[in-house]
Enzyme design. Structure first.
Site, short mmCIF file in Angstrom:
data_model
loop_
_atom_site.label_atom_id
_atom_site.label_comp_id
_atom_site.label_asym_id
_atom_site.label_seq_id
_atom_site.Cartn_x
_atom_site.Cartn_y
_atom_site.Cartn_z
N HIS A 182 0.83 -1.21 0.00
CA HIS A 182 0.00 0.00 0.00
C HIS A 182 0.87 1.26 0.00
CE1 HIS A 182 -3.53 2.50 1.32
NE2 HIS A 182 -2.55 3.23 1.84
N GLU A 183 1.86 1.30 0.89
CA GLU A 183 2.68 2.51 0.99
C GLU A 183 3.50 2.71 -0.28
OE1 GLU A 183 2.04 4.51 3.29
OE2 GLU A 183 0.89 3.15 4.55
N HIS A 186 1.55 4.46 -2.85
CA HIS A 186 1.60 5.93 -2.80
C HIS A 186 2.81 6.45 -3.55
CE1 HIS A 186 -1.77 6.42 -0.17
NE2 HIS A 186 -1.21 5.86 0.89
#
Ligand SMILES: [Zn+2]
Length: 251
Positions: A182-183, A186
């Site tokens: 997920h990170e 980004h």
């Protein structure tokens, strides 16, 4: 007029009206088709994804050799006319996309106990997208750190920035690998979309601690490929810190 040349049945293309590419059904004359279940995708598949999924796809009348990069003069001879054939598949950018693969280096040497999760997350992204490749090395485009806060990321450019693997989330039971993918999402230009759906990687903590899915969905993969093909500006604000704390977390 419909001309049917009688050939052995196995040589006939299975359907003259559409081309099945992975989960997409390409209608002649349209780049963007629809899913097999009849819904329209948010985005077309990337050219590379479409090509890969087309190979070995049952029902595809487009042989792999029929790349639009083959100029008519380079083909040995045109295929015999059978049924009206669909237009060439939408893989015009295929070779361009391959040539444009961007290597993004990351440094997870300070990610402490999350280091292997970060490496696995990078591998998942490499298996999911075509236009960017994550490689551990230096000089690093983004670094991954471990601390005691909430997981968060600060993208400062396409594929560049900082990820913090916060122990606050893993301490509450959130899955480290899902956090890492997920990170990195980004950093690859994806914003948060707190849909609560576990099938969405960028739904983050809104999917709950029971969700361990670390894989980006089709739209998320396509968005990253578009970002790195330069087709769309990333949907993240460069410089902003995206904090992934649950909605009910104490500030
Ligand atoms: Zn997030």
């Amino acid at each position: 007029m419909l001309i049917i040349v009688r050939e052995p049945a196995g040589d006939l293309p299975p359907g003259p009206h559409s081309t099945v590419i992975g989960n997409f059904c390409q209608i002649p004359g349209e780049l963007l088709g629809q899913y097999r279940d009849g819904t329209s995708p948010d985005h077309p598949p990337s050219a590379e994804e479409a090509r890969q999924r087309c190979q070995g796809c049952q029902g595809s009348p487009v042989p792999p050799s029929r790349s639009p990069s083959d100029s008519p003069s380079s083909r040995p001879r045109p295929p015999p006319r059978r049924l009206p054939s669909p237009p060439a598949p939408a893989v015009q950018t295929d070779r361009t996309a391959q040539a444009a693969v961007r290597v993004v280096r990351y440094d997870a040497s300070r990610a402490a106990e999350f280091r292997s999760a970060v490496d696995q997350a990078a591998q998942i992204w490499n298996d999911s997208v075509s236009n960017v490749r994550l490689v551990a090395g230096s000089p690093a485009d983004f670094v991954v750190l471990a601390d005691n806060g909430w997981p968060r990321a600060q993208p400062v450019g396409r594929g560049r920035g900082t990820v913090w693997m916060g122990r606050q989330a893993t301490g509450q039971g959130y899955a480290p690998l899902r956090i890492a993918t997920h990170e990195i999402g980004h950093i690859l230009g994806l914003p948060d979309r707190r849909t609560g759906r576990c099938t969405d990687l960028m739904s983050g903590s809104s999917a709950g601690t029971g969700c361990t899915n670390p894989y980006p969905n089709t739209a998320e993969r396509a968005a990253v490929d578009r970002n790195f093909a330069g087709l769309t500006p990333p949907a993240v604000e460069f410089g902003e810190i995206y904090v992934d704390a649950p909605a009910d977390a104490a500030p």
